[in-house]
Design a protein around this motif. Structure first.
Motif, PDB file in Angstrom:
ATOM      1  N   THR A  55       1.304  -1.149  -0.090  1.00  0.00           N
ATOM      2  CA  THR A  55       0.102   0.057   0.191  1.00  0.00           C
ATOM      3  C   THR A  55       0.672   1.859   0.177  1.00  0.00           C
ATOM      4  O   THR A  55       0.432   2.211  -0.885  1.00  0.00           O
ATOM      5  CB  THR A  55      -1.305  -0.255   1.360  1.00  0.00           C
ATOM      6  OG1 THR A  55      -1.897  -0.982   1.417  1.00  0.00           O
ATOM      7  CG2 THR A  55      -1.556   1.053   1.102  1.00  0.00           C
ATOM      8  N   TYR A  56       2.049   1.102   0.610  1.00  0.00           N
ATOM      9  CA  TYR A  56       3.195   2.199   1.010  1.00  0.00           C
ATOM     10  C   TYR A  56       3.582   2.999  -0.330  1.00  0.00           C
ATOM     11  O   TYR A  56       3.802   4.290  -0.955  1.00  0.00           O
ATOM     12  CB  TYR A  56       3.892   2.437   1.660  1.00  0.00           C
ATOM     13  CG  TYR A  56       4.644   3.191   2.046  1.00  0.00           C
ATOM     14  CD1 TYR A  56       4.236   4.259   2.887  1.00  0.00           C
ATOM     15  CD2 TYR A  56       5.744   3.283   1.708  1.00  0.00           C
ATOM     16  CE1 TYR A  56       5.054   5.519   3.674  1.00  0.00           C
ATOM     17  CE2 TYR A  56       6.467   4.710   1.605  1.00  0.00           C
ATOM     18  CZ  TYR A  56       6.416   5.220   2.633  1.00  0.00           C
ATOM     19  OH  TYR A  56       7.410   6.178   2.431  1.00  0.00           O
ATOM     20  N   LEU A  57       4.142   1.882  -1.291  1.00  0.00           N
ATOM     21  CA  LEU A  57       4.194   1.658  -2.570  1.00  0.00           C
ATOM     22  C   LEU A  57       3.329   2.125  -3.365  1.00  0.00           C
ATOM     23  O   LEU A  57       3.983   3.002  -4.453  1.00  0.00           O
ATOM     24  CB  LEU A  57       5.240   0.543  -2.988  1.00  0.00           C
ATOM     25  CG  LEU A  57       6.224   0.222  -1.972  1.00  0.00           C
ATOM     26  CD1 LEU A  57       6.730  -1.439  -2.793  1.00  0.00           C
ATOM     27  CD2 LEU A  57       7.185   1.504  -2.376  1.00  0.00           C
ATOM     28  N   LEU A  85       9.223  -3.944  -3.423  1.00  0.00           N
ATOM     29  CA  LEU A  85      10.000  -2.997  -4.345  1.00  0.00           C
ATOM     30  C   LEU A  85       9.446  -2.444  -5.672  1.00  0.00           C
ATOM     31  O   LEU A  85       8.695  -2.913  -5.764  1.00  0.00           O
ATOM     32  CB  LEU A  85      11.645  -3.719  -4.674  1.00  0.00           C
ATOM     33  CG  LEU A  85      12.782  -4.093  -3.299  1.00  0.00           C
ATOM     34  CD1 LEU A  85      12.143  -5.402  -3.997  1.00  0.00           C
ATOM     35  CD2 LEU A  85      13.882  -4.321  -3.296  1.00  0.00           C
ATOM     36  N   ALA A  86      10.117  -1.230  -5.231  1.00  0.00           N
ATOM     37  CA  ALA A  86       9.400  -0.175  -6.176  1.00  0.00           C
ATOM     38  C   ALA A  86      10.539   0.233  -7.065  1.00  0.00           C
ATOM     39  O   ALA A  86      11.814   1.086  -6.370  1.00  0.00           O
ATOM     40  CB  ALA A  86       8.941   0.414  -6.196  1.00  0.00           C
ATOM     41  N   TYR A 102      17.397   6.389  -3.108  1.00  0.00           N
ATOM     42  CA  TYR A 102      16.285   4.739  -3.113  1.00  0.00           C
ATOM     43  C   TYR A 102      16.302   5.426  -0.945  1.00  0.00           C
ATOM     44  O   TYR A 102      16.903   7.070  -0.904  1.00  0.00           O
ATOM     45  CB  TYR A 102      18.257   4.419  -2.995  1.00  0.00           C
ATOM     46  CG  TYR A 102      17.781   3.353  -1.470  1.00  0.00           C
ATOM     47  CD1 TYR A 102      17.792   1.639  -1.325  1.00  0.00           C
ATOM     48  CD2 TYR A 102      18.388   3.771   0.550  1.00  0.00           C
ATOM     49  CE1 TYR A 102      17.205   1.330  -0.143  1.00  0.00           C
ATOM     50  CE2 TYR A 102      17.607   2.570   1.453  1.00  0.00           C
ATOM     51  CZ  TYR A 102      17.524   1.693   0.984  1.00  0.00           C
ATOM     52  OH  TYR A 102      17.487   0.107   1.767  1.00  0.00           O
ATOM     53  N   GLY A 103      15.562   4.635  -1.060  1.00  0.00           N
ATOM     54  CA  GLY A 103      14.920   4.757   1.020  1.00  0.00           C
ATOM     55  C   GLY A 103      14.264   3.961   1.031  1.00  0.00           C
ATOM     56  O   GLY A 103      13.324   2.524   0.144  1.00  0.00           O
ATOM     57  N   LEU A 168      12.476   2.568  -3.471  1.00  0.00           N
ATOM     58  CA  LEU A 168      11.879   2.274  -2.593  1.00  0.00           C
ATOM     59  C   LEU A 168      11.486   0.911  -2.059  1.00  0.00           C
ATOM     60  O   LEU A 168      11.413  -0.274  -3.181  1.00  0.00           O
ATOM     61  CB  LEU A 168      10.529   2.767  -2.864  1.00  0.00           C
ATOM     62  CG  LEU A 168      10.144   4.062  -1.942  1.00  0.00           C
ATOM     63  CD1 LEU A 168      10.871   4.143  -0.210  1.00  0.00           C
ATOM     64  CD2 LEU A 168      11.213   5.112  -2.631  1.00  0.00           C
ATOM     65  N   GLU A 169      12.427   0.575  -1.413  1.00  0.00           N
ATOM     66  CA  GLU A 169      12.417  -1.581  -0.909  1.00  0.00           C
ATOM     67  C   GLU A 169      11.478  -1.381   0.838  1.00  0.00           C
ATOM     68  O   GLU A 169      11.382   0.287   1.237  1.00  0.00           O
ATOM     69  CB  GLU A 169      13.845  -1.193  -0.569  1.00  0.00           C
ATOM     70  CG  GLU A 169      14.819  -1.413   0.751  1.00  0.00           C
ATOM     71  CD  GLU A 169      16.061  -2.330   1.297  1.00  0.00           C
ATOM     72  OE1 GLU A 169      15.099  -2.961   1.375  1.00  0.00           O
ATOM     73  OE2 GLU A 169      16.506  -1.722   1.125  1.00  0.00           O
TER      74      GLU A 169
END
Length: 478
Positions: A55-57, A85-86, A102-103, A168-169
């Motif tokens: 959901t966050y991604l 990951l995205a 990156y985050g 983003l991971e």
């Protein structure tokens, strides 16, 4: 020499973008957006939160980035059971430089009920200069500030002037399982000229920090097991081996009573003159100008900052034997310790346990069993401080803040920097937006609003300068 009309126009554009970025924080926009991110319970240790991580991604970040012209790709983690990951991409022109950001969306457990003033880790709350909530400092607040800075540049200029990719991971707090394999598989998708990312604390709150890598991190267990149960200390004491005493003496061969590492293979080369010069005025571990370091601990021949940022460190994180809560008069059957080695670039983590095994055996501790604490580890990394990208970042941040940033070879903690610098292949520049007393990984995690203002200023200015420089093809002019 006076600036040309075009230079004056660009300067005004830069100033306008920074002013708009600051209003975003001052008028509550950042607080409102960060509250939504904090409310998404992306605890890394809970498999049930896989839906929250996705959901966050997809629901929180993707719509914002799509409006900024980024494409969105979400991937399963190659490590089965680990979070997704995205990759978000905005490609303006293949001839322009490309920046990879990156985050990590995951956070440590919220520790509900342990926060002061009845605060919830999942509800952002402001108190004076602080915004409280899990992930505000590590790492939601930091990567969101960078995304917001990109938005301000696009809004003011109409474009970035460079290509941007964002990875983003959702498993960094678990050691980033699957990340290195993902980066190997998607090396072309992630290819860039430089990594610019934010995590960890500044060296001092009133001045930006530029870190060129991170120390590696390897956790492992020591265990001695002699029998299945305890033996009465009156009847058996003095006649059977005590695993606690044996383990204590084994540990004493690894580091002396002042914390100095005794295994030659774990001791790095002494810091170069270039590194010592970078760190000579570095106020590591200071609060209100007062050092909080123990002068007689560690490699005392080194300066305080060198011990943390230019040396390796061995620590015992936990130790257990018997029944600590209710001691009984018995010789314990076993003793166990969780240990850690933080190390610089140059030490192969795959050599750590074989080296330790040989060392313990040579000192008569064949009965100490060794095993890694988890299947993944982070390597030590650093970027050449004279790299042109480092110099460009330093010049831009100084231009914005009016003073030279602190430049350090690595942060004292650990990050999955090797995945980008070592596998994808690029220089790495980390610009942390937090500070050492932010309570990350503990109750009462928070960010300071004044640091957020400084962070969005320097990042907006930096992205503006990279775009201007990329379009003019004059990066070396910095």
């Amino acid at each position: 020499m006076h600036p040309s009309p075009d230079q004056k126009s660009d300067l005004r554009g830069r100033e306008a973008a920074i002013a708009s970025a600051m209003r975003y924080i001052e008028e509550g926009g950042f607080k409102s957006d960060l509250a939504q991110l904090v409310a998404c319970r992306t605890e890394t240790s809970k498999q049930g939160d896989a839906v929250q991580k996705l959901t966050y991604l997809t629901d929180l970040l993707a719509p914002h980035l799509a409006r900024l012209g980024f494409s969105v790709q979400v991937f399963d983690n190659p490590d089965a059971g680990s979070g997704p990951l995205a990759i978000y991409q905005r490609i303006e022109d293949t001839n322009l430089p490309t920046v990879l950001m990156y985050g990590h969306a995951d956070v440590v457990p919220g520790l509900d009920g342990q926060w002061d003033a009845g605060r919830s880790p999942w509800k952002l709350e402001q108190s004076d200069n602080r915004l409280y909530g899990r992930g505000t400092a590590d790492n939601k607040g930091q990567h969101w500030l960078n995304i917001a800075a990109l938005r301000e540049v696009i809004a003011a200029r109409g474009h970035l002037g460079f290509n941007c990719k964002i990875l983003l991971e959702t498993e960094e707090e678990s050691g980033s399982p699957g990340l290195e394999l993902f980066c190997e598989t998607h090396r072309n998708d992630l290819a860039a000229d430089v990594l610019i990312a934010s995590d960890g604390p500044r060296i001092r709150t009133g001045r930006p920090t530029v870190a060129l890598g991170s120390r590696g991190n390897f956790n492992f267990d020591l265990e001695i097991r002699y029998r299945d149960s305890g033996r009465h200390s009156g009847n058996w004491g003095g006649s059977i081996k005590d695993p606690v005493i044996r383990l204590a003496h084994a540990i004493a061969t690894i580091a002396d009573d002042h914390g100095r590492i005794l295994i030659d293979e774990w001791r790095p080369e002494k810091p170069s003159d270039r590194i010592r010069d970078l760190l000579k005025d570095c106020p590591i571990l200071q609060s209100n100008g007062v050092s909080r370091m123990d002068a007689d601990w560690g490699e005392t021949a080194l300066a305080p900052a060198e011990r943390v940022l230019a040396w390796n460190n061995f620590a015992v994180l936990a130790i257990k034997a018997g029944s600590p809560e209710r001691p009984v008069n018995a010789i314990a059957p076993m003793a166990w310790a969780r240990c850690q080695l933080r190390f610089l670039a140059g030490l192969d983590p795959e050599s750590i346990l074989p080296t330790l095994r040989a060392h313990l055996d040579a000192n008569g501790f064949e009965d100490v069993a060794l095993k890694p604490a988890r299947s993944t580890w982070w390597r030590g990394t650093t970027t050449n401080p004279d790299d042109p990208w480092v110099q460009q970042v330093m010049c831009s941040l100084e231009k914005t803040e009016g003073h030279t940033p602190d430049l350090i070879p690595c942060i004292g903690g650990s990050l999955p920097n090797h995945a980008f610098q070592g596998i994808v292949g690029m220089p790495a520049v980390w610009i942390p937006h937090s500070y050492s007393d932010c309570s990350q990984h503990a109750p009462n995690e928070h960010v300071r609003i004044d640091l957020c203002l400084s962070a969005i200023r320097v990042m907006t200015g930096l992205f503006w300068d990279i775009g201007q420089n990329g379009e003019e093809g004059e990066r070396d002019a910095y």
